[in-house]
Design a protein around this motif. Structure first.
Motif, PDB file in Angstrom:
ATOM      1  N   TYR A  75      -6.753 -22.674  12.946  1.00 28.69           N
ATOM      2  CA  TYR A  75      -7.457 -23.015  11.711  1.00 28.69           C
ATOM      3  C   TYR A  75      -6.515 -23.144  10.520  1.00 28.69           C
ATOM      4  CZ  TYR A  75     -11.506 -21.424  14.410  1.00 28.69           C
ATOM      5  OH  TYR A  75     -12.464 -21.261  15.374  1.00 28.69           O
ATOM      6  N   PHE A  76      -5.428 -22.378  10.536  1.00 32.63           N
ATOM      7  CA  PHE A  76      -4.500 -22.378   9.405  1.00 32.63           C
ATOM      8  C   PHE A  76      -3.508 -23.523   9.527  1.00 32.63           C
ATOM      9  CE2 PHE A  76      -0.406 -20.852   7.593  1.00 32.63           C
ATOM     10  CZ  PHE A  76      -0.784 -20.815   6.257  1.00 32.63           C
ATOM     11  N   ASN A  77      -3.232 -24.163   8.406  1.00 31.87           N
ATOM     12  CA  ASN A  77      -2.285 -25.271   8.384  1.00 31.87           C
ATOM     13  C   ASN A  77      -0.890 -24.713   8.117  1.00 31.87           C
ATOM     14  OD1 ASN A  77      -1.171 -27.830   8.333  1.00 31.87           O
ATOM     15  ND2 ASN A  77      -1.767 -28.222   6.204  1.00 31.87           N
ATOM     16  N   GLY A  78      -0.242 -24.181   9.159  1.00 29.29           N
ATOM     17  CA  GLY A  78       1.069 -23.533   9.031  1.00 29.29           C
ATOM     18  C   GLY A  78       2.184 -24.547   8.875  1.00 29.29           C
ATOM     19  N   PRO A  79       3.451 -24.109   8.983  1.00 28.17           N
ATOM     20  CA  PRO A  79       3.876 -22.760   9.374  1.00 28.17           C
ATOM     21  C   PRO A  79       4.182 -21.827   8.200  1.00 28.17           C
ATOM     22  CG  PRO A  79       5.758 -24.207   9.447  1.00 28.17           C
ATOM     23  CD  PRO A  79       4.596 -25.058   8.991  1.00 28.17           C
ATOM     24  N   ASN A  80       4.223 -22.361   6.957  1.00 25.87           N
ATOM     25  CA  ASN A  80       4.588 -21.522   5.823  1.00 25.87           C
ATOM     26  C   ASN A  80       3.414 -20.622   5.409  1.00 25.87           C
ATOM     27  OD1 ASN A  80       7.222 -22.612   5.495  1.00 25.87           O
ATOM     28  ND2 ASN A  80       6.341 -24.415   4.517  1.00 25.87           N
ATOM     29  N   ILE A  81       3.689 -19.324   5.303  1.00 27.73           N
ATOM     30  CA  ILE A  81       2.667 -18.348   4.920  1.00 27.73           C
ATOM     31  C   ILE A  81       3.131 -17.665   3.632  1.00 27.73           C
ATOM     32  CG2 ILE A  81       1.447 -16.247   5.594  1.00 27.73           C
ATOM     33  CD1 ILE A  81       1.829 -17.028   8.497  1.00 27.73           C
ATOM     34  N   PRO A  82       2.590 -18.048   2.481  1.00 28.32           N
ATOM     35  CA  PRO A  82       3.013 -17.426   1.220  1.00 28.32           C
ATOM     36  C   PRO A  82       2.833 -15.908   1.218  1.00 28.32           C
ATOM     37  CG  PRO A  82       1.743 -19.413   0.796  1.00 28.32           C
ATOM     38  CD  PRO A  82       1.618 -19.131   2.256  1.00 28.32           C
ATOM     39  N   HIS A  83       1.734 -15.432   1.782  1.00 29.07           N
ATOM     40  CA  HIS A  83       1.519 -14.003   1.970  1.00 29.07           C
ATOM     41  C   HIS A  83       0.493 -13.823   3.083  1.00 29.07           C
ATOM     42  CE1 HIS A  83      -2.426 -13.966  -0.060  1.00 29.07           C
ATOM     43  NE2 HIS A  83      -1.897 -14.809  -0.918  1.00 29.07           N
ATOM     44  N   PRO A  84       0.440 -12.657   3.736  1.00 25.39           N
ATOM     45  CA  PRO A  84      -0.399 -12.494   4.936  1.00 25.39           C
ATOM     46  C   PRO A  84      -1.895 -12.342   4.685  1.00 25.39           C
ATOM     47  CG  PRO A  84       1.477 -10.988   4.957  1.00 25.39           C
ATOM     48  CD  PRO A  84       1.381 -11.545   3.584  1.00 25.39           C
ATOM     49  N   HIS A  85      -2.340 -12.386   3.426  1.00 24.59           N
ATOM     50  CA  HIS A  85      -3.748 -12.118   3.120  1.00 24.59           C
ATOM     51  C   HIS A  85      -4.181 -10.763   3.690  1.00 24.59           C
ATOM     52  CE1 HIS A  85      -4.878 -15.999   1.320  1.00 24.59           C
ATOM     53  NE2 HIS A  85      -3.982 -16.503   2.142  1.00 24.59           N
ATOM     54  N   ASN A  86      -3.258  -9.870   3.765  1.00 25.04           N
ATOM     55  CA  ASN A  86      -3.502  -8.518   4.266  1.00 25.04           C
ATOM     56  C   ASN A  86      -2.329  -7.662   3.802  1.00 25.04           C
ATOM     57  OD1 ASN A  86      -3.473  -6.141   5.889  1.00 25.04           O
ATOM     58  ND2 ASN A  86      -4.719  -7.144   7.439  1.00 25.04           N
ATOM     59  N   GLY A  87      -2.563  -6.871   2.739  1.00 28.01           N
ATOM     60  CA  GLY A  87      -1.472  -6.104   2.162  1.00 28.01           C
ATOM     61  C   GLY A  87      -0.891  -5.065   3.102  1.00 28.01           C
ATOM     62  N   ILE A  88      -1.708  -4.560   4.028  1.00 27.41           N
ATOM     63  CA  ILE A  88      -1.204  -3.555   4.967  1.00 27.41           C
ATOM     64  C   ILE A  88      -0.273  -4.203   5.989  1.00 27.41           C
ATOM     65  CG2 ILE A  88      -1.848  -1.778   6.633  1.00 27.41           C
ATOM     66  CD1 ILE A  88      -4.557  -1.636   5.178  1.00 27.41           C
ATOM     67  N   LEU A  89      -0.678  -5.363   6.505  1.00 28.91           N
ATOM     68  CA  LEU A  89       0.226  -6.107   7.390  1.00 28.91           C
ATOM     69  C   LEU A  89       1.493  -6.535   6.652  1.00 28.91           C
ATOM     70  CD1 LEU A  89      -1.904  -8.501   9.639  1.00 28.91           C
ATOM     71  CD2 LEU A  89      -0.515  -6.544  10.344  1.00 28.91           C
ATOM     72  N   GLN A  90       1.355  -6.793   5.366  1.00 29.18           N
ATOM     73  CA  GLN A  90       2.536  -7.161   4.583  1.00 29.18           C
ATOM     74  C   GLN A  90       3.522  -6.003   4.528  1.00 29.18           C
ATOM     75  OE1 GLN A  90       1.540  -9.083   0.908  1.00 29.18           O
ATOM     76  NE2 GLN A  90       3.669  -9.269   0.248  1.00 29.18           N
ATOM     77  N   ILE A  91       3.016  -4.788   4.408  1.00 33.65           N
ATOM     78  CA  ILE A  91       3.898  -3.620   4.462  1.00 33.65           C
ATOM     79  C   ILE A  91       4.597  -3.550   5.819  1.00 33.65           C
ATOM     80  CG2 ILE A  91       3.943  -1.091   4.512  1.00 33.65           C
ATOM     81  CD1 ILE A  91       1.637  -1.153   2.483  1.00 33.65           C
ATOM     82  N   TRP A  92       3.843  -3.774   6.877  1.00 35.60           N
ATOM     83  CA  TRP A  92       4.412  -3.708   8.227  1.00 35.60           C
ATOM     84  C   TRP A  92       5.492  -4.761   8.440  1.00 35.60           C
ATOM     85  CZ3 TRP A  92       4.357  -0.734  12.560  1.00 35.60           C
ATOM     86  CH2 TRP A  92       3.467   0.322  12.592  1.00 35.60           C
ATOM     87  N   ILE A  93       5.231  -6.007   8.046  1.00 40.12           N
ATOM     88  CA  ILE A  93       6.222  -7.054   8.336  1.00 40.12           C
ATOM     89  C   ILE A  93       7.431  -6.940   7.418  1.00 40.12           C
ATOM     90  CG2 ILE A  93       5.262  -8.840   6.803  1.00 40.12           C
ATOM     91  CD1 ILE A  93       5.935 -10.861   9.046  1.00 40.12           C
ATOM     92  N   GLU A  94       7.257  -6.361   6.228  1.00 36.66           N
ATOM     93  CA  GLU A  94       8.388  -6.255   5.303  1.00 36.66           C
ATOM     94  C   GLU A  94       9.175  -4.967   5.501  1.00 36.66           C
ATOM     95  OE1 GLU A  94       7.103  -6.875   1.295  1.00 36.66           O
ATOM     96  OE2 GLU A  94       6.361  -8.903   1.694  1.00 36.66           O
ATOM     97  N   PHE A  95       8.485  -3.847   5.840  1.00 34.15           N
ATOM     98  CA  PHE A  95       9.159  -2.547   5.900  1.00 34.15           C
ATOM     99  C   PHE A  95       8.942  -1.801   7.211  1.00 34.15           C
ATOM    100  CE2 PHE A  95       7.676  -3.220   1.441  1.00 34.15           C
ATOM    101  CZ  PHE A  95       8.905  -3.612   0.930  1.00 34.15           C
ATOM    102  N   GLY A  96       8.145  -2.368   8.128  1.00 34.39           N
ATOM    103  CA  GLY A  96       7.955  -1.763   9.430  1.00 34.39           C
ATOM    104  C   GLY A  96       7.197  -0.445   9.398  1.00 34.39           C
ATOM    105  N   LEU A  97       7.348   0.312  10.478  1.00 34.77           N
ATOM    106  CA  LEU A  97       6.664   1.603  10.595  1.00 34.77           C
ATOM    107  C   LEU A  97       7.083   2.559   9.478  1.00 34.77           C
ATOM    108  CD1 LEU A  97       4.877   3.621  12.154  1.00 34.77           C
ATOM    109  CD2 LEU A  97       6.900   4.168  13.549  1.00 34.77           C
ATOM    110  N   THR A  98       8.335   2.466   9.043  1.00 33.83           N
ATOM    111  CA  THR A  98       8.812   3.329   7.959  1.00 33.83           C
ATOM    112  C   THR A  98       7.978   3.121   6.704  1.00 33.83           C
ATOM    113  OG1 THR A  98      11.048   3.110   8.858  1.00 33.83           O
ATOM    114  CG2 THR A  98      10.839   4.033   6.651  1.00 33.83           C
ATOM    115  N   GLY A  99       7.754   1.875   6.337  1.00 35.89           N
ATOM    116  CA  GLY A  99       6.934   1.583   5.167  1.00 35.89           C
ATOM    117  C   GLY A  99       5.483   1.969   5.370  1.00 35.89           C
ATOM    118  N   ALA A 100       4.965   1.759   6.588  1.00 35.32           N
ATOM    119  CA  ALA A 100       3.573   2.109   6.868  1.00 35.32           C
ATOM    120  C   ALA A 100       3.360   3.620   6.770  1.00 35.32           C
ATOM    121  CB  ALA A 100       3.176   1.606   8.252  1.00 35.32           C
ATOM    122  N   LEU A 101       4.312   4.410   7.265  1.00 33.38           N
ATOM    123  CA  LEU A 101       4.209   5.862   7.149  1.00 33.38           C
ATOM    124  C   LEU A 101       4.227   6.296   5.684  1.00 33.38           C
ATOM    125  CD1 LEU A 101       6.550   7.021  10.058  1.00 33.38           C
ATOM    126  CD2 LEU A 101       4.095   7.500   9.854  1.00 33.38           C
TER     127      LEU A 101
END
Length: 403
Positions: A305-331
């Motif tokens: 459904y999404f017209n990729g591949p560029n994703i300005p942001h994940p529309h999910n701030g929690i997933l954004q923490i995960w992809i930017e900082f991993g488990l360390t950021g999530a903890l």
């Protein structure tokens, strides 16, 4: 009664009055206006506070450790960010926005009942205008940003009334607390029902979902306050830590994406979430760096459904923490969530349920919609929290609580 509460300085009172009146409705005309309204209010409020108190005691709050942790994580994320220029621009904004927003919230927490019934009336007036504008948007199905000159691109934004509707939904706690102070409770809840009905037909599904969660937490918390508090505190932390696995579980249940959910951008968001969750698992401990999704194009899944591949942001701030900082950021985020909510002991029991309801709806919005670092969203969230804190009471407060 403390002098600070009894006789607020004029400049601080003007700052909060400006915020209480304009934040609830102006976002429905100018979607990104929180990025202007809240900073202007912060300048007035902080200036008034310094003139009144002649000290910077706010700097001793434990909240600054949270600000420091966020800035440190963002700074570390610069090291392996895929695009240093984009990441550097973002961290420079965070260095300004986060401390300023924190100052506004800390002063609001020490300014309960500021302005008394007059401020409550300003807040209810702003919310009333917001309801009228939202009703107009629902009835006409047209963007209210047409009311602005076409050259005000920053204030307009592409999302019509969506952003304003989200702020209106998040201000439900502040509205109900203020309304119950000056009108009978049944009439206050009638206003809540009116807002919820409009949100159900509004263009923003995020606002309506956040509102439903708010109602559910408030209703359950009114009956089982201790149980709901534990659920929100620890359930929220688990929601943060389990986020990518929850998304991947959705993909596992429907790997061919056969369920048609194109309506209301849900399908496009799932496309994005699944792609981001897979990419986050490629660097699970420390992530891919600040603002990673803006530069990544080699996603593991095909978009339906999404017209990729560029994703300005994940529309999910929690997933954004995960992809930017991993488990360390999530903890770190989960510990912050638990720490902030357990600090609600300083407020009266009846106000704790109200604040838990706001926290739950905020977490929902963060988890399904806006980019975590979007300037207007950061300012809007700080503004919502500040407005709400002016309507609650600390435990043992001698202030009048209204009718």
């Amino acid at each position: 009664m403390r002098k600070d509460h009894a006789m607020p300085g004029r400049l601080r009172l003007w700052g909060f009055s400006f915020l209480l009146l304009f934040l609830p409705f102006f976002g429905l005309v100018a979607p990104k206006s929180a990025g202007v309204i809240v900073p202007l209010s912060t300048i007035m409020v902080f200036s008034g506070w310094v003139v009144e108190t002649k000290n910077l005691s706010l700097l001793r709050s434990k909240a600054w450790w949270v600000v420091l942790a966020v800035v440190c994580f963002a700074a570390l994320g610069l090291v392996w960010a895929p695009d240093l220029e984009i990441a550097l621009d973002r961290i420079l904004k965070l260095i300004v926005f986060l401390p300023a927003g924190t100052v506004l919230v800390l002063i609001a927490a020490q300014s309960d009942n500021i302005g008394g019934d007059e401020s409550r009336k300003l807040l209810l007036s702003g919310l009333g205008l917001g309801v009228l504008l939202l009703a107009w948007a629902v009835i006409t199905a047209g963007p209210l940003s047409v009311l602005l000159p076409s050259d005000l691109h920053y204030l307009q934004g592409p999302s019509g009334e969506n952003r304003g509707a989200v702020l209106l939904a998040l201000l439900a706690t502040a509205y109900l607390l203020a309304a119950r102070g000056i009108i009978p409770t049944p009439w206050a809840w009638a206003g809540v029902l009116c807002v919820g009905t409009l949100l159900m037909f509004a263009a923003s599904q995020t606002a309506f979902v956040a509102f439903l969660v708010w109602v559910a937490v408030w209703a359950a918390g009114s009956i089982y306050p201790a149980l709901v508090r534990q659920f929100v505190v620890w359930g929220g932390a688990l929601f943060i830590l389990a986020q990518p696995f929850l998304v991947l579980a959705i993909e596992w249940m429907d790997p061919s994406r056969s369920f048609d959910i194109e309506v209301a951008s849900v399908g496009a968001r799932l496309d994005i979430w699944i792609a981001v969750a897979h990419k986050a698992m490629e660097a699970p401990l420390f992530g891919h760096g600040l603002e990673a999704t803006r530069s990544i194009t080699d996603w593991a899944n095909e978009f339906r459904y999404f017209n990729g591949p560029n994703i300005p942001h994940p529309h999910n701030g929690i997933l954004q923490i995960w992809i930017e900082f991993g488990l360390t950021g999530a903890l770190a985020a989960a510990f912050t969530w638990v720490g902030l909510l357990t600090s609600l002991d300083q407020y009266r029991k009846e106000d704790q349920v109200a604040l838990l309801s706001l926290a739950s709806s905020l977490l929902v919005v963060v988890g399904i919609s806006h980019g975590l670092w979007q300037s207007w969203w950061l300012w809007g969230a700080f503004g919502v929290v500040a407005v709400t804190l002016t309507q609650v009471r600390r435990e043992g407060s001698s202030l009048a609580t209204g009718h």
